[in-house]
Design an enzyme around this catalytic site. Sequence first.
Site, PDB file in Angstrom:
ATOM      1  N   CYS A   3       0.522  -5.075   7.054  1.00 39.50           N
ATOM      2  CA  CYS A   3       1.576  -5.968   6.542  1.00 39.50           C
ATOM      3  C   CYS A   3       2.705  -6.183   7.555  1.00 39.50           C
ATOM      4  CB  CYS A   3       2.147  -5.411   5.247  1.00 39.50           C
ATOM      5  SG  CYS A   3       0.884  -5.108   4.014  1.00 39.50           S
TER       6      CYS A   3
ATOM      7  N   HIS B 130       9.549  -7.400   3.537  1.00 37.45           N
ATOM      8  CA  HIS B 130       8.152  -7.506   3.093  1.00 37.45           C
ATOM      9  C   HIS B 130       8.093  -7.518   1.570  1.00 37.45           C
ATOM     10  CE1 HIS B 130       3.963  -7.256   2.683  1.00 37.45           C
ATOM     11  NE2 HIS B 130       3.903  -5.966   2.403  1.00 37.45           N
TER      12      HIS B 130
ATOM     13  N   ASN C 225       1.718  -9.800  -3.069  1.00 38.34           N
ATOM     14  CA  ASN C 225       1.794  -9.274  -1.700  1.00 38.34           C
ATOM     15  C   ASN C 225       0.637  -9.881  -0.888  1.00 38.34           C
ATOM     16  OD1 ASN C 225       1.634  -7.729   0.624  1.00 38.34           O
ATOM     17  ND2 ASN C 225       1.759  -5.743  -0.416  1.00 38.34           N
TER      18      ASN C 225
HETATM   19  N1  COA Z   1      -1.367  -2.195 -15.826  1.00 33.36           N
HETATM   20  C1  COA Z   1      -1.053  -1.276 -16.772  1.00 33.36           C
HETATM   21  N2  COA Z   1      -0.899   0.029 -16.487  1.00 33.36           N
HETATM   22  C2  COA Z   1      -1.107   0.423 -15.215  1.00 33.36           C
HETATM   23  C3  COA Z   1      -1.453  -0.478 -14.199  1.00 33.36           C
HETATM   24  C4  COA Z   1      -1.590  -1.829 -14.558  1.00 33.36           C
HETATM   25  N3  COA Z   1      -1.924  -2.774 -13.654  1.00 33.36           N
HETATM   26  N4  COA Z   1      -1.574   0.188 -13.039  1.00 33.36           N
HETATM   27  C5  COA Z   1      -1.311   1.477 -13.316  1.00 33.36           C
HETATM   28  N5  COA Z   1      -1.033   1.623 -14.636  1.00 33.36           N
HETATM   29  C6  COA Z   1      -0.694   2.838 -15.370  1.00 33.36           C
HETATM   30  C7  COA Z   1      -1.148   4.087 -14.682  1.00 33.36           C
HETATM   31  O1  COA Z   1      -2.487   4.360 -14.994  1.00 33.36           O
HETATM   32  C8  COA Z   1      -0.200   5.106 -15.227  1.00 33.36           C
HETATM   33  O2  COA Z   1      -0.641   5.484 -16.508  1.00 33.36           O
HETATM   34  P1  COA Z   1      -0.490   6.993 -17.012  1.00 33.36           P
HETATM   35  O3  COA Z   1       0.985   7.277 -17.010  1.00 33.36           O
HETATM   36  O4  COA Z   1      -1.090   6.961 -18.364  1.00 33.36           O
HETATM   37  O5  COA Z   1      -1.238   7.821 -16.016  1.00 33.36           O
HETATM   38  C9  COA Z   1       1.108   4.329 -15.401  1.00 33.36           C
HETATM   39  O6  COA Z   1       0.736   2.945 -15.416  1.00 33.36           O
HETATM   40  C10 COA Z   1       2.091   4.568 -14.291  1.00 33.36           C
HETATM   41  O7  COA Z   1       1.416   4.430 -13.058  1.00 33.36           O
HETATM   42  P2  COA Z   1       2.161   4.632 -11.694  1.00 33.36           P
HETATM   43  O8  COA Z   1       1.177   4.553 -10.588  1.00 33.36           O
HETATM   44  O9  COA Z   1       3.022   5.861 -11.815  1.00 33.36           O
HETATM   45  O10 COA Z   1       3.113   3.345 -11.679  1.00 33.36           O
HETATM   46  P3  COA Z   1       4.249   2.978 -10.674  1.00 33.36           P
HETATM   47  O11 COA Z   1       5.502   2.778 -11.375  1.00 33.36           O
HETATM   48  O12 COA Z   1       4.250   3.874  -9.468  1.00 33.36           O
HETATM   49  O13 COA Z   1       3.774   1.537 -10.181  1.00 33.36           O
HETATM   50  C11 COA Z   1       2.765   0.503  -8.253  1.00 33.36           C
HETATM   51  C12 COA Z   1       2.548   1.416  -9.481  1.00 33.36           C
HETATM   52  C13 COA Z   1       1.470   0.388  -7.507  1.00 33.36           C
HETATM   53  C14 COA Z   1       3.197  -0.866  -8.761  1.00 33.36           C
HETATM   54  C15 COA Z   1       3.901   1.097  -7.374  1.00 33.36           C
HETATM   55  O14 COA Z   1       3.627   2.479  -7.140  1.00 33.36           O
HETATM   56  C16 COA Z   1       4.010   0.401  -6.047  1.00 33.36           C
HETATM   57  O15 COA Z   1       4.334  -0.779  -5.980  1.00 33.36           O
HETATM   58  N6  COA Z   1       3.793   1.112  -4.918  1.00 33.36           N
HETATM   59  C17 COA Z   1       3.886   0.534  -3.619  1.00 33.36           C
HETATM   60  C18 COA Z   1       2.647  -0.265  -3.332  1.00 33.36           C
HETATM   61  C19 COA Z   1       2.752  -1.082  -2.075  1.00 33.36           C
HETATM   62  O16 COA Z   1       3.808  -1.433  -1.655  1.00 33.36           O
HETATM   63  N7  COA Z   1       1.588  -1.410  -1.512  1.00 33.36           N
HETATM   64  C20 COA Z   1       1.477  -2.266  -0.388  1.00 33.36           C
HETATM   65  C21 COA Z   1       1.990  -1.682   0.867  1.00 33.36           C
HETATM   66  S1  COA Z   1       2.003  -2.872   2.121  1.00 33.36           S
END
Ligand code: COA
Length: 347
Positions: free
Chosen positions: A139, A273, A303
């Site tokens: 990215c 980003h 993204n």
């Molecule tokens: N829809 C519904 N629930 C979802 C889900 C979705 N699309 N994706 C995950 N969940 C659930 C998980 O299973 C988890 O459930 P649980 O509590 O029963 O285990 C819950 O939501 C929380 O998941 P978590 O991973 O803790 O959520 P989060 O707040 O960290 O958000 C991301 C997840 C991926 C959105 C976040 O971590 C993020 O944006 N990270 C950075 C990613 C990034 O920048 N990537 C690119 C880099 S260039």
Amino acid sequence: MLPTAGNELSSVNSKECKENIIKFEMEYNVSLKIIGMGKGIPERCVTNDDLAGFLDTDDEWIVTRTGIKTRYVCTYETLTDLSVTAAKQALDKANLAASDISLIICATLGGDYRTPSHACTVAEQLGTTCPAFDINAACTGFVYALDIASAYLEAGKAKNILIICAEMMSSQMDWNDRNTCILFGDGAAACVVTAGNALKYTSLSAIADTTILNLPVDTGNNPFIAEKRGKAYLQMQGQEVFKFAVGIVGKDVKHALETTGLSPEQIDYFILHQANKRIIDSIRVKLKQPEEKFPVNIDKYGNISSVSVPLLLSEMLDEGKINPSDTLFISAFGAGLTAGSCILVWE
Ligand code: COA
């Protein structure tokens, strides 16, 4: 004229980052300016409700946790199609023909072919014969490409350089994995750069960590491998990437401001980003700056890896939001783990 960083190649240890960060900052004798930008977006818009049709997810979860409402996904378009559209727009706006380009740099996780490079595939369609190559800084690709382009210009080895960022994330992720596939979209953005004084500061880093964000390759049908790896998809530990992003962008902003002597108030736009709106908000809150200085397109496009930042810049230019002398702080991060930031004073 802004103060610029001294020439420096240093290793910095950090508690949060377990490996060395290699940073490279540069004082530019000849810098660059952007003279034309363009974009290529697939036709098919995919809403969160579309995803909820086949995944255990919903619009509210995705909007609240990421800020994403829609993304665009290739159906009949190739990545070359999107890239050529973006490149032609950038050339038109720069008032140049393809034959005026002396180098093509393409930032991508992978084009329509593993080889030839995506840059060569686009060059064929544009009818150019200049050198053309790909870089993969995930990215962060656009910032790395700007830095490479400025080095070519400073060395006098190129006059007009076409930078293309192009990603087909839809082919790289597992559409059954709600943790990843809701986040990404497809697209291309391009710019033409030439010698100028807009680029004032660049800082690039790469931390050796392949565990929290990666996309493995398969082993093909090599008969000598007992344990074959089939088609694999993008893998991500979301919360770890989130922490890395907030940490590295925060550090990069601080370092850029300290090095150039600028205050946050003197930056007109922080073009970050577009990985998660919450990451952008957290940086904004730390800097105590108003929301309008942090433009977003993640709500519309999700993204798109290396494309997100140049696409945002291109649309801001089209909307007349960027004026000469505006000071832009640009920052990106991604797999590698790579990160990069730069300051442009618009010419
Ligand atoms: N829809 C519904 N629930 C979802 C889900 C979705 N699309 N994706 C995950 N969940 C659930 C998980 O299973 C988890 O459930 P649980 O509590 O029963 O285990 C819950 O939501 C929380 O998941 P978590 O991973 O803790 O959520 P989060 O707040 O960290 O958000 C991301 C997840 C991926 C959105 C976040 O971590 C993020 O944006 N990270 C950075 C990613 C990034 O920048 N990537 C690119 C880099 S260039």
